[in-house]
Design an enzyme around this catalytic site. Structure first.
Site, PDB file in Angstrom:
ATOM      1  N   ASP A 137      39.247  36.374  43.050  1.00 29.65           N
ATOM      2  CA  ASP A 137      39.255  37.409  42.018  1.00 29.65           C
ATOM      3  C   ASP A 137      38.521  36.927  40.769  1.00 29.65           C
ATOM      4  O   ASP A 137      38.585  35.743  40.423  1.00 29.65           O
ATOM      5  CB  ASP A 137      40.702  37.768  41.672  1.00 29.65           C
ATOM      6  CG  ASP A 137      40.813  39.052  40.871  1.00 29.65           C
ATOM      7  OD1 ASP A 137      39.840  39.829  40.855  1.00 29.65           O
ATOM      8  OD2 ASP A 137      41.869  39.274  40.261  1.00 29.65           O
ATOM      9  N   ASN A 158      38.854  48.420  48.574  1.00 28.53           N
ATOM     10  CA  ASN A 158      37.611  48.245  47.817  1.00 28.53           C
ATOM     11  C   ASN A 158      36.588  49.354  48.047  1.00 28.53           C
ATOM     12  O   ASN A 158      35.612  49.473  47.297  1.00 28.53           O
ATOM     13  CB  ASN A 158      36.968  46.890  48.132  1.00 28.53           C
ATOM     14  CG  ASN A 158      37.682  45.719  47.502  1.00 28.53           C
ATOM     15  OD1 ASN A 158      37.562  44.584  47.963  1.00 28.53           O
ATOM     16  ND2 ASN A 158      38.452  45.963  46.461  1.00 28.53           N
TER      17      ASN A 158
END
EC number: 2.5.1.31
Length: 252
Positions: free
Chosen positions: A25, A73
């Site tokens: 991340d 996503n």
């Protein structure tokens, strides 16, 4: 990509960590700090993947699982998703031969049916090329979600029941676990999340039941060998109880 001569760190303890999973991340925030678009951060993050794979391969880790693209996503801007797909193709084309030379087995976990035919073909060829390698197993989670993983396992069992091969009363944790991604590998020992967030984001919900969690503020493109080593140090200093109590502790 990998250094065959890279020594094991003299400062690294006998960590006993066989399987590490990483939630990578912070690419977008890293790019923003540089005044760049998010795709720039994703490409920088690919360099951190190389470092992490090299470190894992040279420091006694059997399996490394990287969360590259979640099933959620797809909700990102179309331009970013397109850039990620192109980066995936580029990474497979540019890195798989190096992985193969260094005895790394590459596997993609997730529902690849949503990817375009070009990417699916790259995935199949990359997995086939490295299928018989016996070193580090590198799992790339792409279009993956922990809930999806469990659901697809349940569906497989339902099909066996429908076919008369399996009775409902024969279904238990072990039987379901055999249908879950990476069931043949060692359980995940350590989950690392970069970028400062403290959540698991639908990642390996079944596989990390007894894993240790390690969170760092370091953004993924900046995550290096020292950061990886720090996570393993933290893991080595924890006492894993697997639902039990501390030895000699009779208190509730």
């Amino acid at each position: 990509m990998l250094s065959a001569t890279q020594p094991v760190s003299e400062n690294l303890p006998a960590h006993g960590c066989r399987h590490v999973a990483i939630i990578m991340d912070g690419n977008g925030r890293w790019a923003k700090k540089q005044g760049k678009i998010r795709a720039f951060g994703h490409k920088a993050g690919a360099k951190s993947v190389r470092r992490a794979v090299s470190f894992a391969a040279n420091n006694g880790i059997d399996a490394l699982t990287l969360y590259a693209f979640s099933s959620e996503n797809w909700n990102r801007p179309a331009q970013e998703v397109s850039a990620l797909m192109e980066l995936f193709v580029w990474a497979l084309d540019s890195e798989v031969k190096s992985l193969h030379r260094h005895n790394v087995r590459l596997r993609i976990i997730g529902d690849i049916s949503r990817f375009n035919s070009r990417l699916q073909e790259r995935i199949r060829k990359s997995e086939a090329l490295t299928a018989h390698n016996t070193g580090l197993t590198l799992n790339i989670a792409a279009n993956y979600g922990g809930r999806w993983d469990i659901v697809q396992g349940v569906r497989q069992l339902a099909e066996l029941v429908q076919a008369g091969v399996l009775r409902p009363d024969q279904i238990d944790e072990e039987r379901l676990g055999q249908q879950i991604c990476m069931h043949e590998l060692a359980p995940v020992d350590l989950v690392i999340r970069t970028g400062g967030e403290h959540r698991i984001s639908n990642f390996l919900l079944w596989q990390i039941a007894y894993a240790e969690l390690y969170f760092t503020d370091v953004l993924w493109p900046d995550f290096d060998e020292q950061d990886f080593e720090g996570a393993l140090h933290a893991f080595a200093n924890r006492e894993r109880r697997f639902g039990g109590t501390e030895p000699g502790d009779d208190k509730a």
